[in-house]
Design an enzyme around this catalytic site. Sequence first.
Site, PDB file in Angstrom:
ATOM      1  N   ARG A  17       1.098  14.639  12.786  1.00 24.16           N
ATOM      2  CA  ARG A  17       1.522  14.367  11.397  1.00 24.16           C
ATOM      3  C   ARG A  17       1.766  15.664  10.611  1.00 24.16           C
ATOM      4  O   ARG A  17       1.108  15.957   9.621  1.00 24.16           O
ATOM      5  CB  ARG A  17       0.510  13.469  10.699  1.00 24.16           C
ATOM      6  CG  ARG A  17       0.256  12.193  11.484  1.00 24.16           C
ATOM      7  CD  ARG A  17      -0.539  11.203  10.740  1.00 24.16           C
ATOM      8  NE  ARG A  17       0.310  10.440   9.811  1.00 24.16           N
ATOM      9  CZ  ARG A  17      -0.163   9.462   9.045  1.00 24.16           C
ATOM     10  NH1 ARG A  17      -1.431   9.165   9.086  1.00 24.16           N
ATOM     11  NH2 ARG A  17       0.637   8.817   8.235  1.00 24.16           N
ATOM     12  N   PRO A  18       2.709  16.473  11.064  1.00 28.66           N
ATOM     13  CA  PRO A  18       3.023  17.711  10.345  1.00 28.66           C
ATOM     14  C   PRO A  18       3.652  17.423   8.982  1.00 28.66           C
ATOM     15  O   PRO A  18       4.036  16.288   8.696  1.00 28.66           O
ATOM     16  CB  PRO A  18       4.031  18.386  11.268  1.00 28.66           C
ATOM     17  CG  PRO A  18       4.617  17.300  12.081  1.00 28.66           C
ATOM     18  CD  PRO A  18       3.564  16.243  12.217  1.00 28.66           C
ATOM     19  N   ILE A  19       3.724  18.461   8.137  1.00 31.26           N
ATOM     20  CA  ILE A  19       4.367  18.270   6.829  1.00 31.26           C
ATOM     21  C   ILE A  19       5.477  19.306   6.632  1.00 31.26           C
ATOM     22  O   ILE A  19       5.845  19.657   5.508  1.00 31.26           O
ATOM     23  CB  ILE A  19       3.337  18.364   5.674  1.00 31.26           C
ATOM     24  CG1 ILE A  19       2.574  19.687   5.718  1.00 31.26           C
ATOM     25  CG2 ILE A  19       2.373  17.193   5.692  1.00 31.26           C
ATOM     26  CD1 ILE A  19       1.770  19.944   4.458  1.00 31.26           C
ATOM     27  N   ASP A  20       6.014  19.785   7.753  1.00 30.51           N
ATOM     28  CA  ASP A  20       7.060  20.824   7.672  1.00 30.51           C
ATOM     29  C   ASP A  20       8.294  20.375   6.891  1.00 30.51           C
ATOM     30  O   ASP A  20       8.920  21.189   6.187  1.00 30.51           O
ATOM     31  CB  ASP A  20       7.462  21.274   9.082  1.00 30.51           C
ATOM     32  CG  ASP A  20       7.933  20.099   9.922  1.00 30.51           C
ATOM     33  OD1 ASP A  20       7.179  19.106  10.043  1.00 30.51           O
ATOM     34  OD2 ASP A  20       9.063  20.126  10.418  1.00 30.51           O
ATOM     35  N   GLN A  21       8.637  19.104   6.952  1.00 30.12           N
ATOM     36  CA  GLN A  21       9.827  18.643   6.214  1.00 30.12           C
ATOM     37  C   GLN A  21       9.580  18.571   4.714  1.00 30.12           C
ATOM     38  O   GLN A  21      10.483  18.817   3.913  1.00 30.12           O
ATOM     39  CB  GLN A  21      10.272  17.263   6.745  1.00 30.12           C
ATOM     40  CG  GLN A  21      10.662  17.270   8.216  1.00 30.12           C
ATOM     41  CD  GLN A  21      11.791  18.257   8.516  1.00 30.12           C
ATOM     42  OE1 GLN A  21      12.868  18.153   7.941  1.00 30.12           O
ATOM     43  NE2 GLN A  21      11.517  19.221   9.376  1.00 30.12           N
ATOM     44  N   ARG A  74      -9.178   0.453   3.779  1.00 25.66           N
ATOM     45  CA  ARG A  74      -8.277   1.384   3.067  1.00 25.66           C
ATOM     46  C   ARG A  74      -6.958   0.712   2.747  1.00 25.66           C
ATOM     47  O   ARG A  74      -6.281   1.073   1.799  1.00 25.66           O
ATOM     48  CB  ARG A  74      -7.975   2.602   3.948  1.00 25.66           C
ATOM     49  CG  ARG A  74      -9.078   3.591   4.072  1.00 25.66           C
ATOM     50  CD  ARG A  74      -8.596   4.815   4.805  1.00 25.66           C
ATOM     51  NE  ARG A  74      -7.293   5.226   4.280  1.00 25.66           N
ATOM     52  CZ  ARG A  74      -6.439   5.989   4.977  1.00 25.66           C
ATOM     53  NH1 ARG A  74      -6.761   6.388   6.188  1.00 25.66           N
ATOM     54  NH2 ARG A  74      -5.290   6.337   4.470  1.00 25.66           N
ATOM     55  N   ILE A  79       7.665   6.666  17.047  1.00 25.22           N
ATOM     56  CA  ILE A  79       7.466   7.402  15.786  1.00 25.22           C
ATOM     57  C   ILE A  79       6.279   8.354  15.869  1.00 25.22           C
ATOM     58  O   ILE A  79       6.388   9.526  15.501  1.00 25.22           O
ATOM     59  CB  ILE A  79       7.280   6.422  14.594  1.00 25.22           C
ATOM     60  CG1 ILE A  79       8.392   5.383  14.548  1.00 25.22           C
ATOM     61  CG2 ILE A  79       7.153   7.200  13.286  1.00 25.22           C
ATOM     62  CD1 ILE A  79       9.773   5.913  14.211  1.00 25.22           C
ATOM     63  N   ARG A 101      -3.853  10.570   3.360  1.00 22.48           N
ATOM     64  CA  ARG A 101      -2.613  11.328   3.551  1.00 22.48           C
ATOM     65  C   ARG A 101      -1.790  11.353   2.264  1.00 22.48           C
ATOM     66  O   ARG A 101      -1.202  12.358   1.912  1.00 22.48           O
ATOM     67  CB  ARG A 101      -1.817  10.687   4.674  1.00 22.48           C
ATOM     68  CG  ARG A 101      -0.550  11.454   5.034  1.00 22.48           C
ATOM     69  CD  ARG A 101      -0.036  11.079   6.386  1.00 22.48           C
ATOM     70  NE  ARG A 101       1.187  11.785   6.688  1.00 22.48           N
ATOM     71  CZ  ARG A 101       1.250  13.053   7.106  1.00 22.48           C
ATOM     72  NH1 ARG A 101       0.145  13.748   7.239  1.00 22.48           N
ATOM     73  NH2 ARG A 101       2.403  13.625   7.367  1.00 22.48           N
ATOM     74  N   LYS A 117       0.846  -1.215   0.000  1.00 23.49           N
ATOM     75  CA  LYS A 117       0.000   0.000   0.000  1.00 23.49           C
ATOM     76  C   LYS A 117       0.874   1.255   0.000  1.00 23.49           C
ATOM     77  O   LYS A 117       0.687   2.162  -0.807  1.00 23.49           O
ATOM     78  CB  LYS A 117      -0.903   0.018   1.226  1.00 23.49           C
ATOM     79  CG  LYS A 117      -1.509   1.405   1.521  1.00 23.49           C
ATOM     80  CD  LYS A 117      -2.379   1.440   2.730  1.00 23.49           C
ATOM     81  CE  LYS A 117      -1.707   1.886   3.977  1.00 23.49           C
ATOM     82  NZ  LYS A 117      -1.462   3.303   4.175  1.00 23.49           N
ATOM     83  N   ASN A 118       1.863   1.315   0.889  1.00 23.26           N
ATOM     84  CA  ASN A 118       2.605   2.564   1.061  1.00 23.26           C
ATOM     85  C   ASN A 118       3.575   2.859  -0.075  1.00 23.26           C
ATOM     86  O   ASN A 118       4.055   3.984  -0.191  1.00 23.26           O
ATOM     87  CB  ASN A 118       3.296   2.579   2.427  1.00 23.26           C
ATOM     88  CG  ASN A 118       2.272   2.702   3.543  1.00 23.26           C
ATOM     89  OD1 ASN A 118       1.126   3.089   3.277  1.00 23.26           O
ATOM     90  ND2 ASN A 118       2.645   2.349   4.745  1.00 23.26           N
ATOM     91  N   CYS A 156      -4.854   8.419   8.739  1.00 20.59           N
ATOM     92  CA  CYS A 156      -5.057   7.865  10.087  1.00 20.59           C
ATOM     93  C   CYS A 156      -4.741   8.904  11.168  1.00 20.59           C
ATOM     94  O   CYS A 156      -3.747   9.615  11.095  1.00 20.59           O
ATOM     95  CB  CYS A 156      -4.154   6.651  10.291  1.00 20.59           C
ATOM     96  SG  CYS A 156      -4.674   5.267   9.303  1.00 20.59           S
ATOM     97  N   ASP A 201       3.922   0.555  12.076  1.00 21.02           N
ATOM     98  CA  ASP A 201       2.631   0.080  11.554  1.00 21.02           C
ATOM     99  C   ASP A 201       2.256  -1.291  12.091  1.00 21.02           C
ATOM    100  O   ASP A 201       1.106  -1.711  11.929  1.00 21.02           O
ATOM    101  CB  ASP A 201       2.669   0.012  10.016  1.00 21.02           C
ATOM    102  CG  ASP A 201       2.778   1.395   9.422  1.00 21.02           C
ATOM    103  OD1 ASP A 201       3.084   1.510   8.222  1.00 21.02           O
ATOM    104  OD2 ASP A 201       2.595   2.373  10.167  1.00 21.02           O
TER     105      ASP A 201
END
Length: 423
Positions: free
Chosen positions: A122-126, A397, A327, A93, A22-23, A117, A305
């Site tokens: 779950r920031p997206i700063d990077q 999902r 994590i 996501r 999936k990922n 999820c 996971d």
Amino acid sequence: MNKFIIQGGKKLKGEVEISGFKNAAVAILPASILAEGKVVIENLPNISDTRTLLKILESMNATVIPLGNNTVSIEPAKMKECKAEHDMASGLRASYYFLGAGLGRFHKAKVAYPGGCHIGSRPIDQHIKGFEALGAKVKIEQGMISVQARELKGAKIYLDVVSVGATINIMLAAVKAKGQTIIENAAKEPHIVDVANFLNAMGAKVKGAGTDTIKIQGVKKLGGCEHAIIPDQIEAGTYMIAAAATRGEVLIKNVIPKHLESITAKLIEMDVTIDENGDEIRVKASKRTKSADIKTLVYPGFPTDLQQPMSSLLAISEGTGSITENIFEGRFKHVNELKRMGASIRVEGKVAIIEGVKKLSPATVKASDLRAGAALIIAALSTKGTTEIYEVEHILRGYDRIEEKLQNLGAKIELAEDKEADK
Ligand code: EPZ
């Protein structure tokens, strides 16, 4: 809304075929828009996340043709822009990969702020740091993320946090940037390597994927290609844990054992018998497992996971074990549901202390997220009686035909409509 009804207490026995990862798939589908030619993707898992991404691709005028046998052809030539504004995109996501791919293809993209999820902030700063380093401007307003660049120039980017998503998103934007991009402190998960192999099959120049330093030499054009997605190590690990929790014997087919080393080692430590043979792993547990301590880490450490599915096995193992979740800060929502089934678990910050009980009791429970749902299925399978799991949309999902695969292993599980919720 649907629910699973599970009559537990049966040993899982037989064979299960693992689907595509999936990922990896949820990154490769958006990445396909970088190709100025037809892309054929094989071993695509049939899950709601991939179906949603294919719909988003079609909404952007990519031509999507299912070829059967988990294979799809994508022809992105007719696309004029990369906009994934609708609520479909905000549901998962991985829609944020259209930002990197859109930058790479059009120097522009607009995507609904990512959902997915609820396992932490779950920031997206990077991701943003990487896009800006390549010369893009990033705007976040009205629940949308817009990225735009007059020109993309290679840069040296050091990730403050080892992030799978940011590593992949920066790769997608960098493959056609002018000059060389170096990503340092990059994530090393197997699906990073799979995405890099996919991009290189299109003609990209990505080196070092799978290590913490990835070097990308920008190219002018990327062509079509054919690519088979690697097997899903998390799906495989889930079935390994389920086999142990039901004291069954299961042959898990179409795996890459190297990707499963941390799970295999932990299960062996818990007295589970594991035999590897090429792309198959046989898991056998004839008696109650011994408890263990688990710390989630980036690859090749124990994957975050699988900590939720593993907590169901620890809940019925002999002794007291623990799970330290390093994590994500909010990945223990399944614990209360397991406690409703009689589990004895205490959460202190990022550590869950799990005192094994002889057996859990069936109950009515709710899936809060994808892997929490998997944990509840394992708990339900492990004990006699009827368990109902609500909000299974989370599970559907990410697990391809999970009820069919479990039924083939002797489990009594059925998907039913939750009439209450639909009123
Ligand atoms: C991917 O999420 C997976 N999702 C997750 O799987 C998986 O748990 C995770 O990688 C770790 O392996 C997909 O691939 C779609 P991260 P991602 O960026 O990319 C922090 C599942 O069950 N971070 O590696 O979102 C973040 O908060 C799902 O299949 C920042 O601080 O994970 C987390 O603490 C759940 N800033 C850590 O890094 C950023 O910009 C790792 O996150 C990005 C991340």
